[in-house]
Design a protein around this motif. Structure first.
Motif, PDB file in Angstrom:
ATOM      1  N   UNK A   1      44.683  32.554 -20.533  1.00  0.00           N
ATOM      2  CA  UNK A   1      45.155  31.434 -19.720  1.00  0.00           C
ATOM      3  C   UNK A   1      43.934  30.607 -19.322  1.00  0.00           C
ATOM      4  N   UNK A   2      43.762  29.463 -19.983  1.00  0.00           N
ATOM      5  CA  UNK A   2      42.577  28.633 -19.762  1.00  0.00           C
ATOM      6  C   UNK A   2      42.592  27.926 -18.409  1.00  0.00           C
ATOM      7  N   UNK A   3      43.733  27.878 -17.744  1.00  0.00           N
ATOM      8  CA  UNK A   3      43.823  27.151 -16.477  1.00  0.00           C
ATOM      9  C   UNK A   3      43.282  27.952 -15.299  1.00  0.00           C
ATOM     10  N   UNK A   4      43.039  29.259 -15.480  1.00  0.00           N
ATOM     11  CA  UNK A   4      42.640  30.113 -14.365  1.00  0.00           C
ATOM     12  C   UNK A   4      41.139  30.372 -14.306  1.00  0.00           C
ATOM     13  N   UNK A   5      40.392  29.901 -15.294  1.00  0.00           N
ATOM     14  CA  UNK A   5      38.938  30.044 -15.305  1.00  0.00           C
ATOM     15  C   UNK A   5      38.321  28.774 -15.877  1.00  0.00           C
ATOM     16  N   UNK A   6      37.076  28.545 -15.540  1.00  0.00           N
ATOM     17  CA  UNK A   6      36.358  27.402 -16.092  1.00  0.00           C
ATOM     18  C   UNK A   6      35.310  27.918 -17.064  1.00  0.00           C
ATOM     19  N   UNK A   7      35.414  27.505 -18.324  1.00  0.00           N
ATOM     20  CA  UNK A   7      34.531  28.001 -19.375  1.00  0.00           C
ATOM     21  C   UNK A   7      33.782  26.828 -19.987  1.00  0.00           C
ATOM     22  N   UNK A   8      32.469  26.988 -20.103  1.00  0.00           N
ATOM     23  CA  UNK A   8      31.625  25.944 -20.678  1.00  0.00           C
ATOM     24  C   UNK A   8      30.932  26.465 -21.929  1.00  0.00           C
TER      25      UNK A   8
ATOM     26  N   UNK B   1      44.893  20.141 -20.195  1.00  0.00           N
ATOM     27  CA  UNK B   1      44.477  21.039 -19.121  1.00  0.00           C
ATOM     28  C   UNK B   1      44.964  22.458 -19.341  1.00  0.00           C
ATOM     29  N   UNK B   2      45.932  22.665 -20.239  1.00  0.00           N
ATOM     30  CA  UNK B   2      46.454  24.005 -20.486  1.00  0.00           C
ATOM     31  C   UNK B   2      45.647  24.763 -21.522  1.00  0.00           C
ATOM     32  N   UNK B   3      44.774  24.102 -22.254  1.00  0.00           N
ATOM     33  CA  UNK B   3      43.971  24.765 -23.269  1.00  0.00           C
ATOM     34  C   UNK B   3      43.169  23.762 -24.063  1.00  0.00           C
ATOM     35  N   UNK B   4      42.151  24.219 -24.802  1.00  0.00           N
ATOM     36  CA  UNK B   4      41.328  23.294 -25.597  1.00  0.00           C
ATOM     37  C   UNK B   4      42.102  22.763 -26.800  1.00  0.00           C
ATOM     38  N   UNK B   5      41.925  21.494 -27.089  1.00  0.00           N
ATOM     39  CA  UNK B   5      42.604  20.898 -28.231  1.00  0.00           C
ATOM     40  C   UNK B   5      41.858  21.219 -29.517  1.00  0.00           C
ATOM     41  N   UNK B   6      42.581  21.175 -30.622  1.00  0.00           N
ATOM     42  CA  UNK B   6      41.968  21.431 -31.923  1.00  0.00           C
ATOM     43  C   UNK B   6      40.869  20.418 -32.206  1.00  0.00           C
ATOM     44  N   UNK B   7      41.130  19.149 -31.888  1.00  0.00           N
ATOM     45  CA  UNK B   7      40.134  18.110 -32.166  1.00  0.00           C
ATOM     46  C   UNK B   7      38.865  18.350 -31.356  1.00  0.00           C
TER      47      UNK B   7
END
Length: 525
Positions: free
Chosen positions: A82-89, A118-124
């Protein structure tokens, strides 16, 4: 409200401080030190095969799932579900893998086709901005009972992979990855995995058995002030009080000879203990041969000393406490011998060492007498050395999930070198006790007068950890469960842990066995 977990992605190495190859004990200790950031931890394991099947640690409030192998309990796979619960760089300069959600009052806009969601990284964003092009991925078709008919496309890079939903009707092996993932329904990744390997297809075949690189070599530690001690990967028990300790990621090993190795030598080889514990344990004394003395006296107060820094976070607190209860001795002679006794607690190595006046080491196994030049058990104790302190006992902890003392120590793997079964089977920390017992009985059969005598002398002795004062238990070595020692939040018995264990003894060895047949701890003396 919990603070959001922020971490930098290092493909094939780590996600923030979560480093591939780290032990389950180390990870749990770090997470429990920050309850506001990691408010909930869910541990999933196999009750019947807790040390051979993988252990899964889920962090539902952070959208993370960590997978450890059962034998070594090392972190093998990090999943973001769940990408919305953490911030990943990622990258230099660092860029957000997922664009943070708009703050209240700033308005919410729908992302354009191919833009970040905001729900996840896009393919592009992954393919063109962050990671760059890669080889064609792998398509996993939906299961037969999946009514949505949507499978998963794995876009893999060295050390990291992203999962995208892809309808089965849209997949074709003749299409390239850009064409496959250009549909609006497949724009956003639903999960990310961090692993060790060139690709996910290659890594998953050896995920649980691959030899991971040293944690010390991890990029996240290269400029860190954290001190990562040498780990002990295996303790080999040779009998007669002789133990060989192998250091992880090196070819080096060291020996501990019970009755001879001094505290100074222990500290020189292993470093200072995480804690030192002193306590007079009389609960098993009734099973010893009584002497002529029957006078009673009071022993010194037991004390438990904690280290100043048992966790690797600034939020942790180090306390110093003592056990103010007096232990009453049974024999004057026994009281005199324990004046300097203490346990060296090595929580992060997985064992405790009893330091006391020297005693005779246990006898050598029959199969080892002809192959050993010197038998420590035949070496008499010098009269002028009885007041000096040496290592006399080693307690190796299995850290078995579901057991009462779970996560008190890191898992310590061990191996017994001497039972000669005539097969390739190795008696070690992953072997069930019924197999160990059979081969050890064969090894020691000559010391018993008959089979009936062997059965009587090797009867199990039942303990209950939930009562908090089991003889020879971790409670005796490290203080009560009310203490918060070892950098781990104290865990009280609530009925879910396996509190009842059984002790079985052989010359020089005592095994603590769980109901599922696996060894929770082994004491070598």
């Amino acid at each position: 409200m919990s603070a959001m977990f922020t971490a930098t992605l290092h493909p094939g190495v780590a996600l923030g401080f979560l480093v591939l190859g780290a032990s389950l004990h180390d990870v749990l200790t770090r997470l429990k030190a920050e309850p506001q950031r990691f408010p909930k931890l869910d541990l999933v394991y196999s009750p019947n095969q807790p040390v051979t099947e993988p252990v899964i640690l889920s962090l539902p409030a952070n959208g993370l799932r960590l997978r450890f192998d059962g034998a070594e309990q090392r972190l093998r796979l990090i999943e973001v579900i769940d990408f919305t619960l953490s911030r990943i760089t990622y990258g230099h300069p660092e860029k957000d893998i997922v664009k943070p959600a708009s703050l209240p009052g700033q308005g919410i806009t729908s992302p354009k086709l191919g833009a970040e969601s905001s729900s996840g990284p896009s393919f592009r964003n992954i393919y063109h901005r962050l990671m760059g092009p890669t080889y064609a991925g792998e398509y996993i078709p939906p299961s037969d009972d999946d009514k949505s008919n949507t499978g998963t496309y794995i876009l893999s890079y060295p050390g990291v992979a992203f999962s995208f939903p892809l309808p089965e009707s849209a997949y074709s092996p003749d299409k390239d990855v850009v064409s496959l993932l250009s549909a609006p329904a497949s724009q956003t990744a639903i999960s990310m995995a961090v692993f060790s390997g060139k690709s996910w297809a290659e890594a998953r075949e050896i995920l649980w058995t691959d030899i991971l690189p040293s944690v010390k070599s991890a990029y996240v530690f290269s400029k860190s002030k954290d001190i990562v001690p040498d780990e002990i990967s295996l303790v080999k028990i040779h009998g007669g009080g002789r133990l060989q300790l192998f250091k992880k990621w090196t070819s080096a090993s060291l020996w501990i000879i019970l009755g001879e190795t001094t505290p100074q030598e222990l500290v020189a080889e292993l470093g200072p203990p995480d804690a030192i514990y002193r306590k007079n344990d009389q609960k098993m004394y009734i099973h010893k041969t009584r002497t002529a003395s029957h006078s009673r006296s009071r022993s010194n107060n037991g004390d438990y000393k904690r280290p100043d820094d048992l966790t690797d976070t600034d939020q942790s607190s180090a306390n110093t406490g003592s056990d103010d209860t007096d232990e009453e001795a049974v024999e004057d002679e026994f009281v005199g011998n324990v004046s300097g006794e203490c346990f060296y607690n090595y929580f992060y190595l997985g064992f405790d060492i009893l330091v006391s006046p020297p005693v005779l080491a246990s006898r050598l196994p029959p199969s080892q007498i002809s192959t050993t030049n010197r038998n420590p058990s035949e070496k008499p104790i010098k009269v002028d050395s009885t007041n000096r302190l040496v290592a006399t006992k080693l307690v190796l902890h299995g850290n078995v999930p579901g057991s009462y003392p779970f996560n008190r120590h890191r898992r310590c793997r061990w191996e017994i070198s001497y039972p000669s079964s005539g097969s390739d089977a190795v008696d070690n920390s992953e072997t069930q006790f019924n197999e160990l017992e059979e081969r050890l009985r064969e090894e020691w059969k000559n010391i018993y007068m008959s089979e009936d005598d062997a059965n009587k002398r090797q009867r199990g002795m039942v303990l209950n950890r939930g009562w908090g004062d089991s003889p020879g238990s971790s409670y005796e070595f490290t203080g009560g469960w009310e203490d918060s020692s070892g950098g781990v939040a104290a865990k009280k018995f609530d009925g879910n842990e396996e509190s009842t264990t059984t002790l079985y003894g052989f010359p020089g060895l005592v095994f603590e066995v769980l109901k599922n047949g696996y060894v929770s701890a082994v004491t070598v003396f």
